[in-house]
Design an enzyme around this catalytic site. Structure first.
Site, PDB file in Angstrom:
ATOM      1  N   ILE A  64      26.678  28.736  62.205  1.00  0.00           N
ATOM      2  CA  ILE A  64      27.461  27.896  61.296  1.00  0.00           C
ATOM      3  C   ILE A  64      28.925  28.314  61.310  1.00  0.00           C
ATOM      4  O   ILE A  64      29.238  29.514  61.328  1.00  0.00           O
ATOM      5  CB  ILE A  64      26.917  28.048  59.851  1.00  0.00           C
ATOM      6  CG1 ILE A  64      25.444  27.648  59.786  1.00  0.00           C
ATOM      7  CG2 ILE A  64      27.756  27.267  58.849  1.00  0.00           C
ATOM      8  CD1 ILE A  64      24.759  28.075  58.502  1.00  0.00           C
ATOM      9  N   CYS A  65      29.814  27.319  61.270  1.00  0.00           N
ATOM     10  CA  CYS A  65      31.237  27.568  61.041  1.00  0.00           C
ATOM     11  C   CYS A  65      31.805  26.397  60.235  1.00  0.00           C
ATOM     12  O   CYS A  65      31.037  25.666  59.602  1.00  0.00           O
ATOM     13  CB  CYS A  65      31.988  27.793  62.356  1.00  0.00           C
ATOM     14  SG  CYS A  65      32.165  26.320  63.376  1.00  0.00           S
ATOM     15  N   HIS A  66      33.105  26.213  60.264  1.00  0.00           N
ATOM     16  CA  HIS A  66      33.722  25.163  59.451  1.00  0.00           C
ATOM     17  C   HIS A  66      33.448  23.765  60.006  1.00  0.00           C
ATOM     18  O   HIS A  66      32.998  22.882  59.283  1.00  0.00           O
ATOM     19  CB  HIS A  66      35.228  25.415  59.347  1.00  0.00           C
ATOM     20  CG  HIS A  66      35.925  24.546  58.359  1.00  0.00           C
ATOM     21  ND1 HIS A  66      37.275  24.388  58.351  1.00  0.00           N
ATOM     22  CD2 HIS A  66      35.467  23.765  57.345  1.00  0.00           C
ATOM     23  CE1 HIS A  66      37.632  23.566  57.374  1.00  0.00           C
ATOM     24  NE2 HIS A  66      36.545  23.175  56.753  1.00  0.00           N
ATOM     25  N   GLY A  68      32.002  23.327  63.459  1.00  0.00           N
ATOM     26  CA  GLY A  68      30.999  23.346  64.520  1.00  0.00           C
ATOM     27  C   GLY A  68      31.474  23.803  65.880  1.00  0.00           C
ATOM     28  O   GLY A  68      30.669  23.872  66.810  1.00  0.00           O
ATOM     29  N   VAL A  94      30.127  23.385  57.998  1.00  0.00           N
ATOM     30  CA  VAL A  94      30.008  23.224  56.548  1.00  0.00           C
ATOM     31  C   VAL A  94      30.750  21.986  56.054  1.00  0.00           C
ATOM     32  O   VAL A  94      30.415  21.448  55.003  1.00  0.00           O
ATOM     33  CB  VAL A  94      30.451  24.485  55.763  1.00  0.00           C
ATOM     34  CG1 VAL A  94      29.538  25.666  56.058  1.00  0.00           C
ATOM     35  CG2 VAL A  94      31.898  24.847  56.032  1.00  0.00           C
TER      36      VAL A  94
END
Length: 108
Positions: A64-66, A68, A94
Site C-alpha cells: 500500500i502507498c498513497h 499505488g 489509500v
C-alpha cells in the site's frame, strides 16, 4: 504480482473465512500520521531492502502507498528478488480507498 482494487481488499478483510493478508504500507512516517488502514505493517519504501527479512514471503501481502506507484515498485522488487509469491498492489492506494470504500478516510 496482482492488482487489487480497494473494494476487493475491503471484501477480503471482511471475510472471516479467509486468512487476512499482511498490509504492508510503504509510505513515509508523516503520511502514516495522516491516515492508515488498521493493522498495517509499516516499512517505508527506502527501508525495504534492509528490512525485507521482517516479512514472510509465503504470506499473502498487500502493498500500500498513497496512489499505488511506490507500492507497485516495492511489490515488483519483492517478487523479483525475494520469491514472494502472493503479492498484491493496492491499485490507487489509500487515495482510491477513500474514494471507493471509506469517504470518511482522511485525505492528504
Amino acid at each position: 504480482m496482482q492488482q487489487l482494487n480497494p473494494n476487493d481488499l475491503a471484501a477480503w478483510l471482511a471475510d472471516d473465512s479467509r486468512a487476512k493478508p499482511v498490509l504492508l504500507d510503504v509510505r513515509e512516517s508523516w503520511e502514516i500520521a495522516q491516515c492508515q488502514l488498521p493493522g498495517i505493517t509499516h516499512i517505508p519504501m527506502n527501508e525495504i531492502p534492509v528490512r525485507q527479512q521482517e516479512l514472510d514471503p509465503d504470506a499473502p501481502t498487500v502493498v500500500i502507498c498513497h496512489h499505488g506507484m511506490r507500492s507497485y515498485q516495492v511489490a515488483m522488487f519483492l517478487e523479483r528478488n525475494n520469491g514472494f509469491a502472493q503479492l498484491f498492489n493496492l491499485a490507487g492506494g489509500v487515495a482510491a480507498w477513500a474514494d471507493q470504500v471509506d469517504p470518511a478516510f482522511p485525505r492528504y
